[in-house]
Scaffold this motif. Sequence first.
Motif, PDB file in Angstrom:
ATOM      1  N   CYS B  91       0.693  -1.705  -0.389  1.00 32.36           N
ATOM      2  CA  CYS B  91      -0.086   0.089  -0.272  1.00 32.36           C
ATOM      3  C   CYS B  91       0.813   1.118  -0.300  1.00 32.36           C
ATOM      4  CB  CYS B  91      -0.997  -0.114   1.539  1.00 32.36           C
ATOM      5  SG  CYS B  91      -2.035  -1.853   0.895  1.00 32.36           S
ATOM      6  N   ALA B  92       0.367   2.462  -0.717  1.00 35.68           N
ATOM      7  CA  ALA B  92       0.670   3.866  -0.541  1.00 35.68           C
ATOM      8  C   ALA B  92       1.799   4.283   0.892  1.00 35.68           C
ATOM      9  CB  ALA B  92       0.114   4.356  -1.156  1.00 35.68           C
ATOM     10  N   ASP B  93       0.898   3.344   2.221  1.00 36.68           N
ATOM     11  CA  ASP B  93       1.977   4.520   3.281  1.00 36.68           C
ATOM     12  C   ASP B  93       3.157   3.350   3.337  1.00 36.68           C
ATOM     13  OD1 ASP B  93       0.456   1.971   4.785  1.00 36.68           O
ATOM     14  OD2 ASP B  93       0.103   3.427   5.897  1.00 36.68           O
ATOM     15  N   GLY B  94       3.330   2.084   2.880  1.00 40.38           N
ATOM     16  CA  GLY B  94       4.626   1.204   2.788  1.00 40.38           C
ATOM     17  C   GLY B  94       3.575  -0.110   3.249  1.00 40.38           C
ATOM     18  N   SER B  95       2.840   0.166   4.015  1.00 37.79           N
ATOM     19  CA  SER B  95       1.653  -1.307   4.493  1.00 37.79           C
ATOM     20  C   SER B  95       1.872  -2.088   3.686  1.00 37.79           C
ATOM     21  CB  SER B  95       0.865  -0.515   5.447  1.00 37.79           C
ATOM     22  OG  SER B  95       0.464   0.227   6.570  1.00 37.79           O
ATOM     23  N   ARG B  96       1.843  -3.530   4.477  1.00 36.70           N
ATOM     24  CA  ARG B  96       2.007  -4.596   3.742  1.00 36.70           C
ATOM     25  C   ARG B  96       0.457  -5.382   4.408  1.00 36.70           C
ATOM     26  NH1 ARG B  96       5.124  -2.496   1.474  1.00 36.70           N
ATOM     27  NH2 ARG B  96       7.183  -2.476   0.793  1.00 36.70           N
ATOM     28  N   LEU B  97       0.008  -5.989   3.743  1.00 39.84           N
ATOM     29  CA  LEU B  97      -1.249  -6.649   3.710  1.00 39.84           C
ATOM     30  C   LEU B  97      -0.950  -8.478   3.072  1.00 39.84           C
ATOM     31  CD1 LEU B  97      -2.162  -4.283   3.948  1.00 39.84           C
ATOM     32  CD2 LEU B  97      -4.423  -4.735   2.881  1.00 39.84           C
ATOM     33  N   VAL B  98      -1.869  -9.428   4.215  1.00 36.94           N
ATOM     34  CA  VAL B  98      -1.149 -10.698   4.714  1.00 36.94           C
ATOM     35  C   VAL B  98      -2.220 -11.604   3.861  1.00 36.94           C
ATOM     36  CG1 VAL B  98       0.260 -13.176   4.371  1.00 36.94           C
ATOM     37  CG2 VAL B  98       0.991 -10.139   3.750  1.00 36.94           C
ATOM     38  N   GLY B  99      -2.579 -12.303   3.385  1.00 33.66           N
ATOM     39  CA  GLY B  99      -3.959 -13.202   3.083  1.00 33.66           C
ATOM     40  C   GLY B  99      -4.670 -13.655   1.894  1.00 33.66           C
ATOM     41  N   PRO B 100      -6.200 -14.451   2.420  1.00 33.92           N
ATOM     42  CA  PRO B 100      -6.711 -15.149   1.828  1.00 33.92           C
ATOM     43  C   PRO B 100      -7.031 -13.869   0.414  1.00 33.92           C
ATOM     44  CG  PRO B 100      -8.257 -15.098   2.913  1.00 33.92           C
ATOM     45  CD  PRO B 100      -6.741 -14.764   3.762  1.00 33.92           C
ATOM     46  N   ASP B 101      -7.356 -14.234  -0.780  1.00 36.27           N
ATOM     47  CA  ASP B 101      -7.890 -12.993  -2.003  1.00 36.27           C
ATOM     48  C   ASP B 101      -9.798 -13.626  -1.954  1.00 36.27           C
ATOM     49  OD1 ASP B 101      -8.743 -11.274  -4.032  1.00 36.27           O
ATOM     50  OD2 ASP B 101      -8.266 -12.555  -5.623  1.00 36.27           O
ATOM     51  N   ASN B 102     -10.781 -13.109  -0.257  1.00 35.06           N
ATOM     52  CA  ASN B 102     -11.540 -13.646  -0.686  1.00 35.06           C
ATOM     53  C   ASN B 102     -12.761 -12.179  -0.662  1.00 35.06           C
ATOM     54  OD1 ASN B 102     -11.471 -13.072   1.649  1.00 35.06           O
ATOM     55  ND2 ASN B 102     -11.998 -15.216   2.648  1.00 35.06           N
TER      56      ASN B 102
END
Lengths: 276, 276, 276
Positions: B91-102
Amino acid sequence: MVAARARRARRLVTLTSDLGAPYAAQVKAVLARSIDPARVVELTHDLPAHGVHEAAFVLRAMATGFPAGTVHLAIVDPGVGGRRAPLAIACADGSRLVGPDNGLLYPLAEALGRPRAFRLEPERVGGSPRVGTTFDGRDLFAPAAARLARGVDPARLGTPAAPTVYRVPKPSRTNDGGNGEVVHVDRFGNLITNLPTAWVPAGRRTVTVRVARRPLRLPWASSYESLGRGRLGALGSSFGTIEVAVGEGSAARRLRARVGARVTLGGRRPDVPLNR
Amino acid sequence: MVAARARRARRLVTLTSDLGAPYAAQVKAVLARSIDPARVVELTHDLPAHGVHEAAFVLRAMATGFPAGTVHLAIVDPGVGGRRAPLAIACADGSRLVGPDNGLLYPLAEALGRPRAFRLEPERVGGSPRVGTTFDGRDLFAPAAARLARGVDPARLGTPAAPTVYRVPKPSRTNDGGNGEVVHVDRFGNLITNLPTAWVPAGRRTVTVRVARRPLRLPWASSYESLGRGRLGALGSSFGTIEVAVGEGSAARRLRARVGARVTLGGRRPDVPLNR
Amino acid sequence: MVAARARRARRLVTLTSDLGAPYAAQVKAVLARSIDPARVVELTHDLPAHGVHEAAFVLRAMATGFPAGTVHLAIVDPGVGGRRAPLAIACADGSRLVGPDNGLLYPLAEALGRPRAFRLEPERVGGSPRVGTTFDGRDLFAPAAARLARGVDPARLGTPAAPTVYRVPKPSRTNDGGNGEVVHVDRFGNLITNLPTAWVPAGRRTVTVRVARRPLRLPWASSYESLGRGRLGALGSSFGTIEVAVGEGSAARRLRARVGARVTLGGRRPDVPLNR
């Protein structure tokens, strides 16, 4: 761009609430913005909702054992947004307490000694602008706790205040026992009273108690195991007081008793036989 | 032989799931093998099981306040082992997300800005060999989150992907209010809607709402306390939206309403009196 | 006066119990007095109360993945204050286990290899004086775990002991399957058995099982999603064993089965059709 630059707080912060996880997460996010999350110890977010007095008893028991100087942030706040004051309290051992002025903090503050209370002033605390009107925990208490954790003097965050006094009910002594009450029902349904374990004479094998008007003669047990499955008994709780329990069962359900139920120790032996 | 040699991650990792404690522990064990557990902040493991859309709303509310650059690991995954892709999102602020694509990650990703998604490829992520077929949270997502926490670029863990779009339902504006719905029922039974608090005109002392077809005129309260015990009312939630609540009680039970129930603000005043 | 001076432990400490939050807080307070809370990873405080054998299975699954050298503190202790011994166990990988000698620790100790057990002696452990008679978790196990985390040799805290042997029941192999049982019911109501997933022949699309005497032919599913809402099925659990599940529902409720229920894999095909 990258990562948390939150400073390592000088003090530990404990976090106790009745908020449930989603709102508690918002509190933790605010803390994480200015102190290292590694300094935060969560105690619970499942205190009895709206049960300020039981929560005050449980908070005192949970928090008194932490090191001197710890910041205890506690949020059980049915009056959030109402007229109750937001407080920070400094105690004799260097600990600080933060939360609503509804009695929740008082027993812990007295236990930690010589409380000096301050009414938090939002403009001095900083914190983020408010989103709704219902969440001082996130918008006021958490920023205040983070500042205290970094060593800020509570006097800098507000003005001296006289906190609402609430004391956990004290039992009264009688010739052969005492009068008290249930102050907490734990998750097993054990009835925790305010009657000191020391009031049971040494060597007793049974005790006579009256719980919510039911006269009972109960075995005085040294362990849950020795109660035996399904048997009512009394024993010394880990709060230092007498508790009434059912072996692998719920005394609260068996006796239909809850917080506030009167408990008498001693007195005339009941005619009803043991464990009926 | 001795002790954890896990490296201190550069980034914080939040952990959110519907797994319950035993499975969540396995996820935490995997994280502890490569990053310092002190960098992990657990948000909850009790999100509504199988309620991906409510979970997406709650996840966004829980996680947006964390510092820029945080890695958010979220596991609500009824389709585990099925065809849904495993994702990492930058994401723009440098955050990252991890998980299922649902859809779970989508609202949070949009809130954090300019999401770029990658389909995780197990052989690039590393991680332990799979024990069963049902636990990507432990075997794929946790190792990916640990790598991201140590600064690995998400593009190195997979290939660009177009994530499943899910947006929290948007309310529509009307002349004197709006049409929306319940998007979350919290643990007190408060009904959290998607209707912005700002749509209630300043100075109002009551609001007219229709919840699950029931027309109601409710006090517009500034606090739960001011509602009074057992009284229905509406107030500004800590999500920035209108909530319907019962003082020290459950609005969900009282109104038999749940996630998805239609909520109308404004419209003709109901004939039924207040709080019936 | 100020702040926690707790030392950074050399080892991680995991904390697992059936205590619920208030008592667990007291355990955490004791740990915080001598080691940095950042080294403590809580696994759960909601293990099945009084369910020592199920707890032993779950503890093993939760804890085996942690780094070598970790200290695992586990408290499920219906016999607290009774005659069961307090234990510390050293394992082949350098891990240490602390808790009551009631079988709880045994399966984990065997999984970590070559257990050597010591009966804790309170005067060697130090710790605070006892408040009641019912809380070894706080007064004995926590101080012992803190010392082990700082590198103290378990042999210095007690005397060699032969721990109570409890082994998670082993399934037996048959011509076309095996006989086992339910060893854990998770929070979704999924029935986790001790029958290895590997005993289902590759390529099977259905399996014949008997659960608590009910003969069933079930789809062998690759995911919960593929089960379909409300449909019974079997799949490989994240414990490496067969589990019986209902898509978005509870198999425990549907089949009225709980821990200890017999489960047979294979055998004559039931006459009852699929999913009745």
